[in-house]
Write a protein that holds these residues in place. Structure first.
Motif, PDB file in Angstrom:
ATOM      1  N   CYS A  33       0.879  -1.409   0.010  1.00  0.00           N
ATOM      2  CA  CYS A  33      -0.077  -0.009   0.132  1.00  0.00           C
ATOM      3  C   CYS A  33       0.730   1.234  -0.039  1.00  0.00           C
ATOM      4  CB  CYS A  33      -1.084  -0.058   1.170  1.00  0.00           C
ATOM      5  SG  CYS A  33      -2.361  -1.322   1.174  1.00  0.00           S
ATOM      6  N   GLU A  36       2.181   1.775  -3.532  1.00  0.00           N
ATOM      7  CA  GLU A  36       1.040   2.460  -4.278  1.00  0.00           C
ATOM      8  C   GLU A  36       0.866   3.888  -4.023  1.00  0.00           C
ATOM      9  OE1 GLU A  36      -2.585   0.449  -4.852  1.00  0.00           O
ATOM     10  OE2 GLU A  36      -1.654  -1.675  -4.211  1.00  0.00           O
ATOM     11  N   LEU A  37       1.110   4.225  -2.691  1.00  0.00           N
ATOM     12  CA  LEU A  37       0.686   5.457  -2.456  1.00  0.00           C
ATOM     13  C   LEU A  37       1.877   6.396  -2.815  1.00  0.00           C
ATOM     14  CD1 LEU A  37      -0.836   7.878  -0.811  1.00  0.00           C
ATOM     15  CD2 LEU A  37       0.333   7.023   1.451  1.00  0.00           C
ATOM     16  N   SER A  38       3.132   5.940  -2.756  1.00  0.00           N
ATOM     17  CA  SER A  38       4.204   6.663  -3.276  1.00  0.00           C
ATOM     18  C   SER A  38       3.975   7.047  -4.635  1.00  0.00           C
ATOM     19  CB  SER A  38       5.535   6.039  -2.837  1.00  0.00           C
ATOM     20  OG  SER A  38       6.659   6.586  -3.081  1.00  0.00           O
ATOM     21  N   ALA A  39       3.804   6.001  -5.354  1.00  0.00           N
ATOM     22  CA  ALA A  39       3.660   6.081  -6.951  1.00  0.00           C
ATOM     23  C   ALA A  39       2.769   7.183  -7.181  1.00  0.00           C
ATOM     24  CB  ALA A  39       3.349   4.763  -7.615  1.00  0.00           C
ATOM     25  N   SER A  40       1.413   7.070  -6.439  1.00  0.00           N
ATOM     26  CA  SER A  40       0.506   8.139  -6.815  1.00  0.00           C
ATOM     27  C   SER A  40       0.867   9.599  -6.334  1.00  0.00           C
ATOM     28  CB  SER A  40      -0.826   7.590  -5.675  1.00  0.00           C
ATOM     29  OG  SER A  40      -1.287   6.371  -6.394  1.00  0.00           O
ATOM     30  N   MET A  41       1.413   9.730  -5.229  1.00  0.00           N
ATOM     31  CA  MET A  41       1.956  11.001  -4.905  1.00  0.00           C
ATOM     32  C   MET A  41       2.998  11.390  -6.134  1.00  0.00           C
ATOM     33  SD  MET A  41       2.047  10.349  -0.792  1.00  0.00           S
ATOM     34  CE  MET A  41       2.791  12.180  -0.522  1.00  0.00           C
ATOM     35  N   ARG A  42       3.952  10.594  -6.357  1.00  0.00           N
ATOM     36  CA  ARG A  42       4.895  10.991  -7.299  1.00  0.00           C
ATOM     37  C   ARG A  42       4.087  11.478  -8.781  1.00  0.00           C
ATOM     38  NH1 ARG A  42       6.625   6.395  -8.764  1.00  0.00           N
ATOM     39  NH2 ARG A  42       7.964   6.180  -6.714  1.00  0.00           N
ATOM     40  N   LYS A  43       3.335  10.726  -9.198  1.00  0.00           N
ATOM     41  CA  LYS A  43       2.372  11.209 -10.166  1.00  0.00           C
ATOM     42  C   LYS A  43       1.679  12.414 -10.066  1.00  0.00           C
ATOM     43  CE  LYS A  43      -0.739   9.287 -13.801  1.00  0.00           C
ATOM     44  NZ  LYS A  43      -0.842  10.681 -14.337  1.00  0.00           N
ATOM     45  N   ILE A  44       1.173  12.627  -8.962  1.00  0.00           N
ATOM     46  CA  ILE A  44       0.423  13.760  -8.730  1.00  0.00           C
ATOM     47  C   ILE A  44       1.420  15.151  -8.753  1.00  0.00           C
ATOM     48  CG2 ILE A  44      -0.562  15.389  -6.853  1.00  0.00           C
ATOM     49  CD1 ILE A  44      -2.109  12.565  -5.945  1.00  0.00           C
ATOM     50  N   ARG A  45       2.612  14.742  -7.903  1.00  0.00           N
ATOM     51  CA  ARG A  45       3.640  16.065  -8.029  1.00  0.00           C
ATOM     52  C   ARG A  45       4.039  16.134  -9.533  1.00  0.00           C
ATOM     53  NH1 ARG A  45       5.721  13.114  -3.780  1.00  0.00           N
ATOM     54  NH2 ARG A  45       7.158  12.041  -5.063  1.00  0.00           N
ATOM     55  N   ASP A  47       2.254  15.542 -12.512  1.00  0.00           N
ATOM     56  CA  ASP A  47       1.212  16.169 -12.928  1.00  0.00           C
ATOM     57  C   ASP A  47       1.023  17.706 -12.598  1.00  0.00           C
ATOM     58  OD1 ASP A  47       0.563  13.901 -14.238  1.00  0.00           O
ATOM     59  OD2 ASP A  47      -1.239  13.385 -13.027  1.00  0.00           O
TER      60      ASP A  47
END
Length: 66
Positions: A33, A36-45, A47
């Motif tokens: 988890c 996954e959270l780290s990957a999502s946060m990286r993508k948000i940054r 973007d």
């Protein structure tokens, strides 16, 4: 040590090992988890950075037009 005490001790050790195994499984789930959270946060940054750069480029273009 009596046989009953030995049996109780073995049972406690077996229960503890089961608890440890369960905690290891939970830890693996938590790590997944977190990944996954780290990957999502990286993508948000990423973007957000792209959106900021796009907004700056548009601002420059608008200044040239005006």
């Amino acid at each position: 040590m009596t046989d009953i005490r030995v049996q109780r001790l073995r049972r406690r050790v077996a229960d503890a090992v089961e608890d440890i195994d369960a905690m290891k499984e939970q830890l693996a789930d938590i790590r997944a988890c977190c990944a996954e959270l780290s990957a999502s946060m990286r993508k948000i940054r990423e973007d957000s950075e792209r959106a900021r750069e796009t907004a700056e480029r548009r601002k420059v273009v608008l200044k040239r037009v005006v």
